[in-house]
Design a protein around this motif. Structure first.
Motif, PDB file in Angstrom:
ATOM      1  N   ASN A 118     -44.720  43.012  11.052  1.00 20.86           N
ATOM      2  CA  ASN A 118     -46.117  43.053  10.641  1.00 20.86           C
ATOM      3  C   ASN A 118     -46.354  42.939   9.143  1.00 20.86           C
ATOM      4  O   ASN A 118     -47.491  42.718   8.723  1.00 20.86           O
ATOM      5  N   SER A 119     -45.331  43.124   8.323  1.00 21.31           N
ATOM      6  CA  SER A 119     -45.535  43.048   6.877  1.00 21.31           C
ATOM      7  C   SER A 119     -45.610  41.600   6.416  1.00 21.31           C
ATOM      8  O   SER A 119     -44.753  40.788   6.772  1.00 21.31           O
ATOM      9  N   PRO A 120     -46.616  41.250   5.609  1.00 24.97           N
ATOM     10  CA  PRO A 120     -46.701  39.878   5.092  1.00 24.97           C
ATOM     11  C   PRO A 120     -45.476  39.483   4.273  1.00 24.97           C
ATOM     12  O   PRO A 120     -45.156  38.309   4.177  1.00 24.97           O
ATOM     13  N   LEU A 122     -42.266  40.504   4.858  1.00 25.94           N
ATOM     14  CA  LEU A 122     -41.002  40.537   5.599  1.00 25.94           C
ATOM     15  C   LEU A 122     -41.022  39.765   6.912  1.00 25.94           C
ATOM     16  O   LEU A 122     -39.964  39.457   7.453  1.00 25.94           O
ATOM     17  N   ALA A 123     -42.184  39.490   7.452  1.00 21.43           N
ATOM     18  CA  ALA A 123     -42.262  38.847   8.768  1.00 21.43           C
ATOM     19  C   ALA A 123     -41.633  37.456   8.737  1.00 21.43           C
ATOM     20  O   ALA A 123     -41.686  36.748   7.726  1.00 21.43           O
ATOM     21  N   ALA A 124     -41.017  37.069   9.848  1.00 25.88           N
ATOM     22  CA  ALA A 124     -40.357  35.765   9.954  1.00 25.88           C
ATOM     23  C   ALA A 124     -40.925  34.990  11.137  1.00 25.88           C
ATOM     24  O   ALA A 124     -41.563  35.550  12.026  1.00 25.88           O
ATOM     25  N   HIS A 125     -40.683  33.693  11.131  1.00 27.37           N
ATOM     26  CA  HIS A 125     -41.107  32.859  12.261  1.00 27.37           C
ATOM     27  C   HIS A 125     -40.220  33.086  13.482  1.00 27.37           C
ATOM     28  O   HIS A 125     -40.704  33.124  14.618  1.00 27.37           O
ATOM     29  N   PHE A 126     -38.909  33.242  13.223  1.00 31.36           N
ATOM     30  CA  PHE A 126     -37.946  33.430  14.302  1.00 31.36           C
ATOM     31  C   PHE A 126     -37.088  34.660  14.030  1.00 31.36           C
ATOM     32  O   PHE A 126     -36.772  34.973  12.882  1.00 31.36           O
ATOM     33  N   TYR A 127     -36.694  35.340  15.116  1.00 27.15           N
ATOM     34  CA  TYR A 127     -35.811  36.509  15.039  1.00 27.15           C
ATOM     35  C   TYR A 127     -34.599  36.215  15.910  1.00 27.15           C
ATOM     36  O   TYR A 127     -34.725  36.065  17.134  1.00 27.15           O
ATOM     37  N   VAL A 128     -33.447  36.115  15.276  1.00 26.15           N
ATOM     38  CA  VAL A 128     -32.216  35.739  15.974  1.00 26.15           C
ATOM     39  C   VAL A 128     -31.346  36.969  16.143  1.00 26.15           C
ATOM     40  O   VAL A 128     -31.056  37.682  15.175  1.00 26.15           O
ATOM     41  N   LEU A 129     -30.919  37.228  17.370  1.00 27.74           N
ATOM     42  CA  LEU A 129     -30.071  38.378  17.682  1.00 27.74           C
ATOM     43  C   LEU A 129     -28.606  37.964  17.651  1.00 27.74           C
ATOM     44  O   LEU A 129     -28.184  37.070  18.392  1.00 27.74           O
ATOM     45  N   LEU A 130     -27.841  38.615  16.768  1.00 27.41           N
ATOM     46  CA  LEU A 130     -26.429  38.298  16.582  1.00 27.41           C
ATOM     47  C   LEU A 130     -25.580  39.536  16.798  1.00 27.41           C
ATOM     48  O   LEU A 130     -25.897  40.610  16.294  1.00 27.41           O
ATOM     49  N   GLN A 131     -24.498  39.393  17.548  1.00 28.05           N
ATOM     50  CA  GLN A 131     -23.569  40.500  17.776  1.00 28.05           C
ATOM     51  C   GLN A 131     -22.245  40.196  17.074  1.00 28.05           C
ATOM     52  O   GLN A 131     -21.607  39.177  17.339  1.00 28.05           O
ATOM     53  N   VAL A 132     -21.870  41.090  16.166  1.00 28.00           N
ATOM     54  CA  VAL A 132     -20.628  40.936  15.421  1.00 28.00           C
ATOM     55  C   VAL A 132     -19.533  41.752  16.083  1.00 28.00           C
ATOM     56  O   VAL A 132     -19.654  42.974  16.217  1.00 28.00           O
ATOM     57  N   LEU A 195     -48.021  33.716  10.693  1.00 23.85           N
ATOM     58  CA  LEU A 195     -47.445  34.991  10.283  1.00 23.85           C
ATOM     59  C   LEU A 195     -48.526  35.897   9.716  1.00 23.85           C
ATOM     60  O   LEU A 195     -49.617  35.444   9.371  1.00 23.85           O
ATOM     61  N   PRO A 196     -48.243  37.193   9.584  1.00 24.04           N
ATOM     62  CA  PRO A 196     -49.246  38.125   9.049  1.00 24.04           C
ATOM     63  C   PRO A 196     -49.781  37.718   7.688  1.00 24.04           C
ATOM     64  O   PRO A 196     -50.938  37.959   7.382  1.00 24.04           O
ATOM     65  N   SER A 197     -48.945  37.104   6.836  1.00 26.81           N
ATOM     66  CA  SER A 197     -49.414  36.706   5.510  1.00 26.81           C
ATOM     67  C   SER A 197     -50.510  35.653   5.616  1.00 26.81           C
ATOM     68  O   SER A 197     -51.526  35.714   4.937  1.00 26.81           O
ATOM     69  N   GLN A 198     -50.323  34.686   6.513  1.00 19.94           N
ATOM     70  CA  GLN A 198     -51.344  33.666   6.715  1.00 19.94           C
ATOM     71  C   GLN A 198     -52.576  34.275   7.343  1.00 19.94           C
ATOM     72  O   GLN A 198     -53.700  34.002   6.961  1.00 19.94           O
ATOM     73  N   PHE A 199     -52.359  35.134   8.312  1.00 21.85           N
ATOM     74  CA  PHE A 199     -53.479  35.788   8.976  1.00 21.85           C
ATOM     75  C   PHE A 199     -54.272  36.636   8.008  1.00 21.85           C
ATOM     76  O   PHE A 199     -55.488  36.645   7.990  1.00 21.85           O
ATOM     77  N   LYS A 200     -53.556  37.367   7.136  1.00 20.18           N
ATOM     78  CA  LYS A 200     -54.228  38.273   6.213  1.00 20.18           C
ATOM     79  C   LYS A 200     -55.187  37.513   5.309  1.00 20.18           C
ATOM     80  O   LYS A 200     -56.315  37.942   5.081  1.00 20.18           O
ATOM     81  N   ALA A 201     -54.759  36.376   4.795  1.00 19.63           N
ATOM     82  CA  ALA A 201     -55.615  35.624   3.888  1.00 19.63           C
ATOM     83  C   ALA A 201     -56.844  35.104   4.612  1.00 19.63           C
ATOM     84  O   ALA A 201     -57.965  35.180   4.103  1.00 19.63           O
ATOM     85  N   ASN A 202     -56.631  34.566   5.804  1.00 19.50           N
ATOM     86  CA  ASN A 202     -57.754  34.025   6.563  1.00 19.50           C
ATOM     87  C   ASN A 202     -58.694  35.120   7.023  1.00 19.50           C
ATOM     88  O   ASN A 202     -59.902  34.988   6.976  1.00 19.50           O
ATOM     89  N   GLN A 203     -58.114  36.216   7.496  1.00 21.72           N
ATOM     90  CA  GLN A 203     -58.929  37.269   8.064  1.00 21.72           C
ATOM     91  C   GLN A 203     -59.714  38.000   6.987  1.00 21.72           C
ATOM     92  O   GLN A 203     -60.834  38.432   7.217  1.00 21.72           O
ATOM     93  N   ALA A 204     -59.129  38.154   5.792  1.00 18.21           N
ATOM     94  CA  ALA A 204     -59.843  38.830   4.715  1.00 18.21           C
ATOM     95  C   ALA A 204     -61.106  38.055   4.366  1.00 18.21           C
ATOM     96  O   ALA A 204     -62.159  38.629   4.117  1.00 18.21           O
ATOM     97  N   GLN A 205     -60.978  36.738   4.352  1.00 20.53           N
ATOM     98  CA  GLN A 205     -62.140  35.917   4.055  1.00 20.53           C
ATOM     99  C   GLN A 205     -63.158  35.993   5.186  1.00 20.53           C
ATOM    100  O   GLN A 205     -64.364  36.022   4.945  1.00 20.53           O
TER     101      GLN A 205
END
Length: 362
Positions: A118-120, A122-132, A195-205
């Motif tokens: 949810n943070s503008p 830190l949010a990413a388009h994709f979240y990849v799960l990796l097991q080491v 992403l939240p950053s794009q949403f935040k700018a549009n929604q604030a306006q």
């Protein structure tokens, strides 16, 4: 994912799901994690580095012409719990990719910090799960999730943010066909995953009003654009005002006038809408008693963490504020105050960095 037609050679070309970790991966990961950290964080940074290095190698071997840019093996960010998290991020083509790194998958779910969704910043388009698997010297690419899919899954399954500030992700949600990640990065447009950053700018306006709402006009039946009489608007909604303490306020007609405006936070809450209700009645010495409420308009409860803030005399040096935050199973939140005619106050409703603002004149 949007319906896209991919070249046939892409479908045949991409099939790997794991990569062997090389000695140089371990050596570099040790250097990265050797930062005088405590033991737990050092281990996490070490795993993140192994995962990032191995995943980068897999990407370059599988699709040599794909654009990859490493943001960091381990970016330390302070989150709302005042703790530090290590954020392994890379850019694949034009998409931000957040790597969820684990050393075992014993449960059917995992948790990640809520901020990385949810943070503008830190949010990413994709979240990849990796097991080491360090002993086996192997990195398994388990699967991936799109940001909008996470939002939809959490909303559909009524999953709330945990007390420790984490968010639950079910393993069954992940697309285990990792080839789809590469196909999406190559052929999908970035704007398809807001992403939240794009949403935040549009929604604030969209939701910050420059109009001063005059409550005295409401007594004459004149409502500013976007506002309606509470009695009228709630007859059109799938949920009524007969919830919690809102019942005594709006059913007893103890307030002379009440206005309601509907709003939402877009993708952050999957379009779930809310009602901002402002109630007014006369008090002693010609003052006005004001009650400001937030209620869900199409759900039973408010989302955990939704905040209501009222600032009196916000345009002067004598401004003062009060606020309240929705808890689990709250079906309304409210703030009440007394003020003189001619004074102004500001109402702010916020959720995860997005803010709806309204300004009023008594």
């Amino acid at each position: 994912m949007n319906a896209l037609v991919y070249p046939q050679y892409w479908r045949q070309k991409l099939s790997h799901k794991f990569v062997w970790l090389e000695p140089e991966h371990f050596e570099e990961a040790k250097k990265i994690s050797n930062c005088n950290l405590d033991e737990a964080r050092e281990w996490k940074v070490y795993l993140n580095a192994l995962a990032l290095l191995g995943f980068e190698q897999w990407l370059r071997e599988t699709t040599p012409d794909i654009k990859i840019h490493r943001v960091s093996c381990s970016i330390s960010q302070r989150i709302s719990t005042n703790a530090l998290i290590d954020v392994p991020i890379l850019i694949l083509e034009d998409f931000n990719v957040y790597l969820i790194t684990v050393d075992n998958l014993d449960n059917d779910f995992l948790t990640i910090p809520e901020e990385v969704i949810n943070s503008p910043n830190l949010a990413a388009h994709f979240y990849v799960l990796l097991q080491v698997s360090e002993e086996e010297e192997k990195l398994t690419i388990y699967g991936f999730l799109r940001h909008d899919q996470i939002v939809e899954h959490c909303y559909t399954n009524n999953l709330e943010i945990q007390e420790d500030g984490s968010c639950i992700l079910m393993l069954k949600w992940f697309d285990q066909e990792i080839n789809n990640l590469l196909l999406s990065a190559r052929f999908l447009e970035v704007k398809a995953i807001p992403l939240p950053s794009q949403f935040k700018a549009n929604q604030a306006q969209k939701n910050t009003s420059n109009i001063l709402v005059s409550l005295s006009d409401w007594l004459s039946g004149i409502f500013t654009e976007g506002w309606q009489s509470t009695e009228i608007i709630w007859k059109t909604l799938p949920i009524n005002l007969d919830v919690g303490f809102a019942r005594s306020v709006n059913k007893s007609n103890s307030y002379e006038i009440s206005g309601t405006k509907l709003f939402d936070f877009g993708i952050l809450l999957n379009g779930e809408s809310f009602a901002l209700v402002v109630n007014q009645k006369s008090a002693v010495n010609n003052d006005k008693d004001i009650l400001v409420q937030i209620l869900p308009s199409n759900k039973q409860y408010l989302p955990l963490g939704l905040q209501l803030k009222v600032t009196l005399n916000y345009n002067t040096s004598e401004s003062e504020s009060q606020e309240v935050t929705a808890r689990t199973s709250d079906n309304a939140i409210q703030l009440e105050f007394n003020e003189s005619p001619g004074q102004q106050f500001k109402v702010e409703v916020s959720f995860n960095g997005a803010v709806v603002t309204e300004e009023f004149l008594l």
